[in-house]
Design an enzyme around this catalytic site. Structure first.
Site, short mmCIF file in Angstrom:
data_model
loop_
_atom_site.label_atom_id
_atom_site.label_comp_id
_atom_site.label_asym_id
_atom_site.label_seq_id
_atom_site.Cartn_x
_atom_site.Cartn_y
_atom_site.Cartn_z
CB ALA A 55 -4.20 -0.49 -4.51
CB ALA A 56 -8.84 1.93 -6.32
CE1 TYR A 77 -22.33 16.59 -1.31
CE2 TYR A 77 -22.05 14.55 -2.52
CZ TYR A 77 -21.53 15.55 -1.74
OH TYR A 77 -20.20 15.50 -1.38
CG LEU A 100 0.90 3.69 4.05
CD1 LEU A 100 1.92 3.84 5.18
CD2 LEU A 100 -0.39 3.06 4.60
CE1 TYR A 133 -13.59 4.23 -7.54
CE2 TYR A 133 -15.99 4.34 -7.64
CZ TYR A 133 -14.83 3.68 -7.26
OH TYR A 133 -14.91 2.46 -6.62
CG ASP A 169 -27.38 16.52 -6.98
OD1 ASP A 169 -26.72 15.78 -6.22
OD2 ASP A 169 -28.32 16.10 -7.70
CG ASP A 212 -2.06 0.97 1.17
OD1 ASP A 212 -3.21 0.50 1.18
OD2 ASP A 212 -1.81 2.19 1.09
CB THR A 258 -17.30 -0.03 -7.99
OG1 THR A 258 -18.52 0.68 -7.82
CG2 THR A 258 -16.59 0.57 -9.20
CG ASP A 259 -22.72 -0.76 -7.58
OD1 ASP A 259 -21.85 0.11 -7.35
OD2 ASP A 259 -23.81 -0.79 -6.97
CD GLU A 260 -19.85 4.38 -7.49
OE1 GLU A 260 -19.45 5.40 -8.06
OE2 GLU A 260 -19.84 4.23 -6.26
CG ASN A 292 -28.05 9.27 -0.73
OD1 ASN A 292 -27.73 8.09 -0.58
ND2 ASN A 292 -27.63 10.00 -1.75
CE LYS A 336 -12.31 -0.16 -9.05
NZ LYS A 336 -11.15 -0.75 -8.32
P1 NAD Z 1 -9.92 3.29 0.13
O1 NAD Z 1 -9.81 4.60 -0.58
O2 NAD Z 1 -10.40 3.26 1.54
O3 NAD Z 1 -8.49 2.57 0.14
C1 NAD Z 1 -7.66 2.55 -0.99
C2 NAD Z 1 -6.28 2.09 -0.55
O4 NAD Z 1 -5.43 2.03 -1.70
C3 NAD Z 1 -5.60 3.03 0.45
O5 NAD Z 1 -5.03 2.30 1.51
C4 NAD Z 1 -4.52 3.71 -0.39
O6 NAD Z 1 -3.37 4.09 0.38
C5 NAD Z 1 -4.18 2.61 -1.40
N1 NAD Z 1 -3.60 3.16 -2.64
C6 NAD Z 1 -4.07 4.21 -3.37
N2 NAD Z 1 -3.25 4.43 -4.42
C7 NAD Z 1 -2.27 3.48 -4.36
C8 NAD Z 1 -1.14 3.19 -5.17
N3 NAD Z 1 -0.86 3.93 -6.26
N4 NAD Z 1 -0.35 2.16 -4.83
C9 NAD Z 1 -0.62 1.41 -3.72
N5 NAD Z 1 -1.67 1.66 -2.90
C10 NAD Z 1 -2.49 2.68 -3.23
O7 NAD Z 1 -10.82 2.37 -0.80
P2 NAD Z 1 -11.87 1.23 -0.41
O8 NAD Z 1 -13.18 1.86 -0.16
O9 NAD Z 1 -11.26 0.34 0.60
O10 NAD Z 1 -11.97 0.46 -1.80
C11 NAD Z 1 -11.11 -0.63 -2.10
C12 NAD Z 1 -11.43 -1.16 -3.48
O11 NAD Z 1 -12.80 -1.58 -3.51
C13 NAD Z 1 -11.30 -0.11 -4.59
O12 NAD Z 1 -10.75 -0.75 -5.72
C14 NAD Z 1 -12.73 0.34 -4.87
O13 NAD Z 1 -12.88 0.75 -6.20
C15 NAD Z 1 -13.48 -0.95 -4.59
N6 NAD Z 1 -14.89 -0.78 -4.14
C16 NAD Z 1 -15.18 0.06 -3.12
C17 NAD Z 1 -16.51 0.16 -2.68
C18 NAD Z 1 -16.87 1.05 -1.52
O14 NAD Z 1 -18.05 1.20 -1.23
N7 NAD Z 1 -15.91 1.62 -0.79
C19 NAD Z 1 -17.51 -0.57 -3.32
C20 NAD Z 1 -17.16 -1.43 -4.37
C21 NAD Z 1 -15.84 -1.53 -4.76
P1 TYD Z 2 -20.48 8.09 -1.23
O1 TYD Z 2 -20.31 7.54 0.15
O2 TYD Z 2 -19.53 9.14 -1.70
O3 TYD Z 2 -20.51 6.85 -2.23
P2 TYD Z 2 -20.85 6.79 -3.84
O4 TYD Z 2 -20.81 8.13 -4.41
O5 TYD Z 2 -19.72 5.92 -4.34
O6 TYD Z 2 -22.19 6.14 -3.94
O7 TYD Z 2 -21.94 8.69 -1.35
C1 TYD Z 2 -23.09 7.89 -1.12
C2 TYD Z 2 -24.29 8.72 -1.51
O8 TYD Z 2 -24.40 9.83 -0.60
C3 TYD Z 2 -24.19 9.34 -2.90
O9 TYD Z 2 -25.48 9.35 -3.50
C4 TYD Z 2 -23.73 10.76 -2.63
C5 TYD Z 2 -24.36 11.09 -1.30
N1 TYD Z 2 -23.59 12.03 -0.46
C6 TYD Z 2 -24.23 13.17 0.07
O10 TYD Z 2 -25.44 13.40 -0.14
N2 TYD Z 2 -23.48 14.03 0.84
C7 TYD Z 2 -22.16 13.82 1.10
O11 TYD Z 2 -21.53 14.66 1.79
C8 TYD Z 2 -21.53 12.64 0.58
C9 TYD Z 2 -20.09 12.35 0.84
C10 TYD Z 2 -22.29 11.76 -0.20
#
Ligand code: NAD
Ligand code: TYD
Length: 335
Positions: free
Chosen positions: A80-81, A205, A35, A148, A271, A33, A122-124, A248, A152
């Protein structure tokens, strides 16, 4: 088995490491990672003394380091992302670099040493849905709408291409919105818990009627485990929550009630540009082929998550020192 976990200091990756060391105690994990602002070794403080856990600080774009690490493991689980949509709207450069180029470097290394590669996505990537549209499934065409999601989607397509072209043993998971411990407090749930604790307004939003499907991070990570153990090489699996689609504003009200506050904390703000209206996941392929389904009930999981943040307030405060303040000012300044 030896696993290379990229992004293991982030939200889902750190939960995955906790999960894996508990469930497969004989396996060895290297957490790789960079960091960035989102990476936090404090999330792993209770595993640092485990002899089967090792941390390497570095960048997934660093070819030499990536090749040397990949050569010594059996499996790469790629978390990592850059992961926050709002940051990708402010500046998408790091998203393209890490999510696209970083994934390509990892794929090249996996190809060189012919290693199993699980890609966490991600589903996005599927875009968004109207209120009556059918849920996303593995055959839904890609239609990402935020930088984003586009980054992905690009990484997913590269992973698929390495399977088709190079026969690389890959699998992909496309999961909905995760919640649970150790999530950086820029995402909706930890941000709103943190704001309520500090008696700050909750920036909702637009009209707040955007719908998200929430899955507990442990259910997601168990799903990744099922895919690693039983998934078919070359396949994609959608993972999502159980009856946990919610607008939300309703989620915001649930958090307010769990924190014993009142609705005067709600503040409707401008928004998000290109804000996806609804996500919904059909995870029946994972149930049919792997026997996976989400187990954590949303109400219970949400309550436990609120308690976790309140009981781990030091962790939240440390996240919010440094770069976070500058980001918060920029993202939520009044227009
Ligand atoms: P996060 O942002 O919490 O963590 C990302 C980690 O990647 C961090 O520890 C960061 O230091 C590391 N990182 C970033 N750039 C890097 C690099 N160049 N080299 C090495 N390490 C690096 O993200 P998360 O929410 O834990 O998401 C993890 C994965 O799951 C991502 O690929 C994201 O697209 C996917 N995902 C997330 C969600 C969600 O709801 N959070 C849902 C579906 C999929
Ligand atoms: P988020 O946690 O950023 O996840 P994602 O955009 O990947 O779905 O946001 C979840 C939902 O909440 C999204 O519809 C955006 C909304 N949102 C707010 O309304 N206010 C905020 O400050 C944030 C961070 C998100």
């Amino acid at each position: 088995m030896k696993l290379l976990i990229t992004g293991g200091a982030g939200f889902i990756g750190s939960n995955f490491i906790h999960y894996w060391l508990k469930t497969h105690p004989e396996d060895e994990i290297t957490n790789f990672d960079l960091l960035t602002y989102a990476g936090n070794l404090e999330s792993l403080k209770d595993v640092v003394d485990n002899p089967n856990y090792k941390f390497v600080k570095g960048d997934i774009c660093d070819r030499d380091l990536v090749f040397s690490l990949v050569s010594g493991v059996d499996l790469i689980v790629h978390f990592a992302a850059e992961s926050h949509v709002d940051r990708s709207i402010l500046d998408s450069s790091a998203f393209v670099r890490t999510n696209v180029l970083g994934t390509q470097v990892l794929l090249e290394a996996a190809r060189e040493y012919n290693k199993r590669f699980h890609h966490v996505s991600t589903d996005e990537v599927y875009g968004h849905l109207g209120p009556d549209d059918l849920s996303f499934n593995e055959n839904t065409p890609y239609a990402p709408r935020s930088p984003y999601a586009a980054s992905k989607a690009s990484s997913d397509l590269l992973v698929r291409a390495y399977y088709t072209t190079h026969n690389l043993p890959i699998t992909i998971s496309n999961c909905s919105n995760n919640y649970g411990p150790y999530q950086f407090p820029e995402k909706l749930i930890p941000l709103f818990i943190s704001n309520l604790k500090e008696n700050k307004k909750l920036p909702v939003y637009g009209d707040g009627l955007q719908v998200r499907d929430w899955i507990h991070v442990d259910d997601h990570n168990r799903g990744v485990d099922f895919i690693i153990q039983k998934g078919k090489i070359g396949e994609t699996y959608c993972l999502g929550g159980k009856n946990s689609e919610i607008p939300n504003i309703e989620l915001t009200k649930k958090l307010i009630s769990l924190m014993n506050k009142d609705e005067s904390f709600i503040e409707y703000v401008k928004d998000r540009p290109g804000h996806d209206r609804r996500y919904s996941i059909d995870y029946s392929k994972a149930t049919r082929e792997l026997g996976w389904e989400p187990l954590v009930d949303f109400e219970t999981g949400l309550k436990q998550t609120v308690e976790w943040y309140l009981n781990n307030w030091d962790w939240v405060e440390h996240c919010k020192s440094g770069e976070y303040q500058a980001y918060y000012q920029k993202q939520y300044r009044k227009n």
